[in-house]
Design a protein around this motif. Structure first.
Motif, PDB file in Angstrom:
ATOM      1  N   SER A  39      -6.679  -5.375   0.731  1.00 41.14           N
ATOM      2  CA  SER A  39      -7.638  -5.067  -0.333  1.00 41.14           C
ATOM      3  C   SER A  39      -8.786  -4.241   0.236  1.00 41.14           C
ATOM      4  O   SER A  39      -9.152  -4.362   1.408  1.00 41.14           O
ATOM      5  CB  SER A  39      -8.176  -6.353  -0.965  1.00 41.14           C
ATOM      6  N   HIS A  78      -2.000   9.219  -5.097  1.00 44.97           N
ATOM      7  CA  HIS A  78      -1.601   8.195  -6.062  1.00 44.97           C
ATOM      8  C   HIS A  78      -0.139   7.800  -5.889  1.00 44.97           C
ATOM      9  O   HIS A  78       0.258   6.712  -6.315  1.00 44.97           O
ATOM     10  CB  HIS A  78      -1.834   8.679  -7.500  1.00 44.97           C
ATOM     11  N   LEU A 115      -2.936   0.835  -4.480  1.00 46.92           N
ATOM     12  CA  LEU A 115      -2.834  -0.063  -5.631  1.00 46.92           C
ATOM     13  C   LEU A 115      -4.173  -0.052  -6.355  1.00 46.92           C
ATOM     14  O   LEU A 115      -5.230  -0.068  -5.723  1.00 46.92           O
ATOM     15  CB  LEU A 115      -2.492  -1.489  -5.176  1.00 46.92           C
ATOM     16  N   TYR A 116      -4.122  -0.049  -7.696  1.00 48.74           N
ATOM     17  CA  TYR A 116      -5.344   0.081  -8.494  1.00 48.74           C
ATOM     18  C   TYR A 116      -5.532  -1.127  -9.401  1.00 48.74           C
ATOM     19  O   TYR A 116      -4.589  -1.625 -10.004  1.00 48.74           O
ATOM     20  CB  TYR A 116      -5.285   1.360  -9.335  1.00 48.74           C
ATOM     21  N   ARG A 117      -6.797  -1.608  -9.476  1.00 48.74           N
ATOM     22  CA  ARG A 117      -7.119  -2.674 -10.426  1.00 48.74           C
ATOM     23  C   ARG A 117      -7.362  -2.067 -11.808  1.00 48.74           C
ATOM     24  O   ARG A 117      -7.189  -2.727 -12.821  1.00 48.74           O
ATOM     25  CB  ARG A 117      -8.338  -3.471  -9.953  1.00 48.74           C
ATOM     26  N   ASP A 118      -7.797  -0.806 -11.853  1.00 45.75           N
ATOM     27  CA  ASP A 118      -7.889  -0.033 -13.083  1.00 45.75           C
ATOM     28  C   ASP A 118      -7.788   1.433 -12.677  1.00 45.75           C
ATOM     29  O   ASP A 118      -7.824   1.756 -11.484  1.00 45.75           O
ATOM     30  CB  ASP A 118      -9.191  -0.336 -13.852  1.00 45.75           C
ATOM     31  N   TRP A 123      -7.719  -1.044  -5.719  1.00 46.04           N
ATOM     32  CA  TRP A 123      -7.779  -2.422  -5.240  1.00 46.04           C
ATOM     33  C   TRP A 123      -7.516  -2.473  -3.741  1.00 46.04           C
ATOM     34  O   TRP A 123      -8.112  -3.251  -3.009  1.00 46.04           O
ATOM     35  CB  TRP A 123      -6.741  -3.279  -5.958  1.00 46.04           C
ATOM     36  N   VAL A 148       5.136  -0.324  -8.239  1.00 45.25           N
ATOM     37  CA  VAL A 148       3.671  -0.392  -8.176  1.00 45.25           C
ATOM     38  C   VAL A 148       3.073  -1.038  -9.421  1.00 45.25           C
ATOM     39  O   VAL A 148       2.160  -1.866  -9.330  1.00 45.25           O
ATOM     40  CB  VAL A 148       3.081   1.010  -7.939  1.00 45.25           C
ATOM     41  N   GLN A 152       0.702  -4.245  -9.328  1.00 42.61           N
ATOM     42  CA  GLN A 152      -0.696  -4.180  -9.787  1.00 42.61           C
ATOM     43  C   GLN A 152      -0.964  -5.227 -10.860  1.00 42.61           C
ATOM     44  O   GLN A 152      -2.058  -5.797 -10.919  1.00 42.61           O
ATOM     45  CB  GLN A 152      -1.003  -2.775 -10.303  1.00 42.61           C
ATOM     46  N   ILE A 155      -1.629  -8.418  -9.058  1.00 44.06           N
ATOM     47  CA  ILE A 155      -2.980  -8.418  -8.481  1.00 44.06           C
ATOM     48  C   ILE A 155      -4.021  -8.738  -9.543  1.00 44.06           C
ATOM     49  O   ILE A 155      -4.946  -9.536  -9.326  1.00 44.06           O
ATOM     50  CB  ILE A 155      -3.272  -7.052  -7.824  1.00 44.06           C
ATOM     51  N   ARG A 156      -3.868  -8.124 -10.718  1.00 44.52           N
ATOM     52  CA  ARG A 156      -4.849  -8.382 -11.791  1.00 44.52           C
ATOM     53  C   ARG A 156      -4.798  -9.839 -12.244  1.00 44.52           C
ATOM     54  O   ARG A 156      -5.833 -10.456 -12.510  1.00 44.52           O
ATOM     55  CB  ARG A 156      -4.583  -7.435 -12.970  1.00 44.52           C
TER      56      ARG A 156
END
Length: 528
Positions: A39, A78, A115-118, A123, A148, A152, A155-156
């Motif tokens: 993270s 990305h 990896l993205y939280r939004d 993230w 992915v 993700q 993770i959320r």
């Protein structure tokens, strides 16, 4: 694999378990040697949240993105980033793979994806390493890109579960709640430390006075800061007072303040620490060192909720939460007349003992990994690792100075290597002798494996082992597997067939123990 991740989304799992299961599933699906989930915090530092195939100490590592070109490259795109075998970019995992502990990685495949939280906030990253070149072909990269979105989502869900648990405990709004991945710098996965953190989070918002008890070097200040950060007062200041460093002649002024002319040198009004902490938390570190005269004045403040600046009769209402800490036995000190009993009872409304490092089993290696990475960056090293012998020495040593002593031991060993001519461009391996630890004699006994290997030969009538002939010597792999089977049988028997306890006794993660048992053909015979 996607099915397993989606199945986990429907369950409420403990912190970290979902990510650990995801790392294991990804490693098996891509048939690779190591997987890491890291993270990213607000300081552009990556924290290892879950790993599969990496050494245990990796969980304590903190990677500053600017110091690691591979991580920076992954975060800059990305889509998945593949590093060709033989890439000149240094690998942050050199020496950290379980099967190649302490050794630089050979030419291998490396793949990573952010990896993205939004859509606007990363993230962290997912990394995959395979010692077999060609593992991550175009089909594997395309499959990772599809994975992915599911990862993700996991993770959320993990973030939401952690926030919801904290909200249920504290009963306050979501404002001010720290997000998953932001480090508390209290590292450890042991039962002792996790139980303590759970207790701290429960009492943090109670406003009760807390007394932190523990040996020197256990990190009482970090636990005090966590209490403040998880309380309703988290937006107000936390003021620390080192009671052991307060000169007796100035202690009253430091705590309660003074007015102009109160004493020689008081040229202006000055607020004390109580006023500075108004609305927040006052942390009285080493409170057992306060002189008796000041103890009486502190007691009056705690009883009345009012202070008087030195040199005036005017009272000032105070609103502070008191957290005190000491490495002394205050209860015994009250009986000896060294500490006021009434003040002790005021401060110890909720006493919390901090476990010493020797009671935190495998946390020692996690903390060692954290300090190794810190020294790698500080000294400009390509990499610095522990040998297996050094790991064993760290786990055998009783650590009278606790975490602070461990930090100094690791820093000193890294400096010793450089002073003896080690190159900063190599992955340096710290051996046990460089740690300079005085291991108790009873811990310096031969390994069980040595005893078993000695007894594996044929015994003559005198009871001494006779050497085997070349034809009688079994393959090394067979001997190692037999030792592993024997050790697992013994551990399970001692633990009453409890796999989690057996894994802890063997120094393994429970998931790794299950995998080894399955590989050794034990699972079916043990009723699993």
């Amino acid at each position: 694999m996607e099915h397993q991740l989606l199945k986990d989304l429907s369950q409420e799992l403990p912190d970290g378990v979902r990510l650990e299961r995801a790392a294991n599933a990804i490693r098996q699906a891509f048939v690779c040697d190591a997987v890491g989930l890291l993270s990213l915090d607000q300081h552009d530092t990556l924290h290892m949240m879950a790993a599969s195939g990496l050494a245990h100490e990796a969980l304590g590592r903190r990677f500053v993105v600017g110091q690691h070109p591979r991580f920076a490259a992954i975060l800059s795109r990305h889509e998945p980033t593949w590093f060709e075998p033989g890439s000149l970019l240094p690998d942050p995992y050199d020496g950290l793979l379980d099967d190649r502990k302490g050794s630089p990685l050979p030419v291998h495949d490396c793949l990573g994806v952010p990896l993205y939280r939004d859509p606007d906030h990363a993230w962290g990253i997912l990394t995959l390493d395979a010692l077999t070149t060609g593992t991550f072909d175009e089909a594997a990269r395309a499959r990772l890109q599809q994975l992915v979105l599911t990862l993700q989502a996991a993770i959320r869900v993990t973030e939401l579960e952690r926030e919801n648990r904290r909200l249920r405990q504290l009963g306050i709004s979501q404002q001010g709640i720290e997000r998953i991945g932001e480090t508390t710098e209290i590292l450890g996965h042991s039962e002792a430390i996790q139980s303590l953190l759970h207790e701290l989070d429960l009492v943090a918002d109670s406003d009760l006075p807390i007394l932190l008890l523990g040996e020197t070097g256990v990190g009482k200040e970090l636990f005090a800061r966590r209490l403040h950060r998880h309380s309703r007062r988290s937006r107000q200041p936390m003021v620390q007072v080192n009671c052991a460093a307060l000169p007796e002649s100035l202690a009253e002024s430091e705590l309660f303040g003074h007015v102009k002319g109160a004493f020689s040198g008081a040229t202006s009004d000055r607020p004390g620490r109580f006023e500075a902490a108004q609305g927040g938390t006052l942390f009285l570190d080493e409170v057992g060192e306060l002189p008796l005269g000041l103890q009486a004045k502190l007691l009056r403040v705690l009883q009345n909720g009012e202070i008087q600046r030195l040199g005036t009769d005017q009272t000032i209402k105070t609103d502070v939460r008191i957290i005190a800490a000491t490495n002394r036995n205050l209860k015994a000190n009250t009986q000896a007349g060294l500490f006021r009993a009434d003040l002790y009872h005021r401060l110890s409304v909720y006493p919390i003992p901090i476990p010493p490092l020797r009671d935190r089993d495998r946390d020692i290696l996690i903390l060692a990994g954290h300090f190794l990475e810190f020294n790698r960056a500080r000294l400009g090293l390509r990499g610095v690792r522990l040998s297996f012998g050094a790991e064993r020495a760290l786990q055998q040593y009783p650590w009278p100075g606790n975490v602070r002593e461990l930090e100094h031991v690791i820093s000193r060993a890294a400096l010793k290597m450089l002073s003896r001519g080690a190159s900063r461009d190599q992955v340096l391996t710290i051996e046990a002798e460089l740690l300079d630890l005085d291991i108790p004699a009873e811990d310096n006994k031969p390994d069980d494996t040595q005893t078993r290997s000695t007894s594996s030969g044929a015994a003559d009538q005198t009871g001494t082992a006779t050497p085997l002939t070349l034809a009688e010597i079994p393959p090394l792999k067979q001997t190692v597997e037999e030792c592993e089977r024997h050790a697992i049988h013994e551990a399970l028997g001692a633990a009453g067939q409890n796999w989690a306890q057996a894994a802890k006794a063997l120094g393994l993660d429970a998931s790794n123990l299950h995998k080894r048992a399955k590989r050794l053909g034990l699972k079916k015979g043990l009723g699993e």
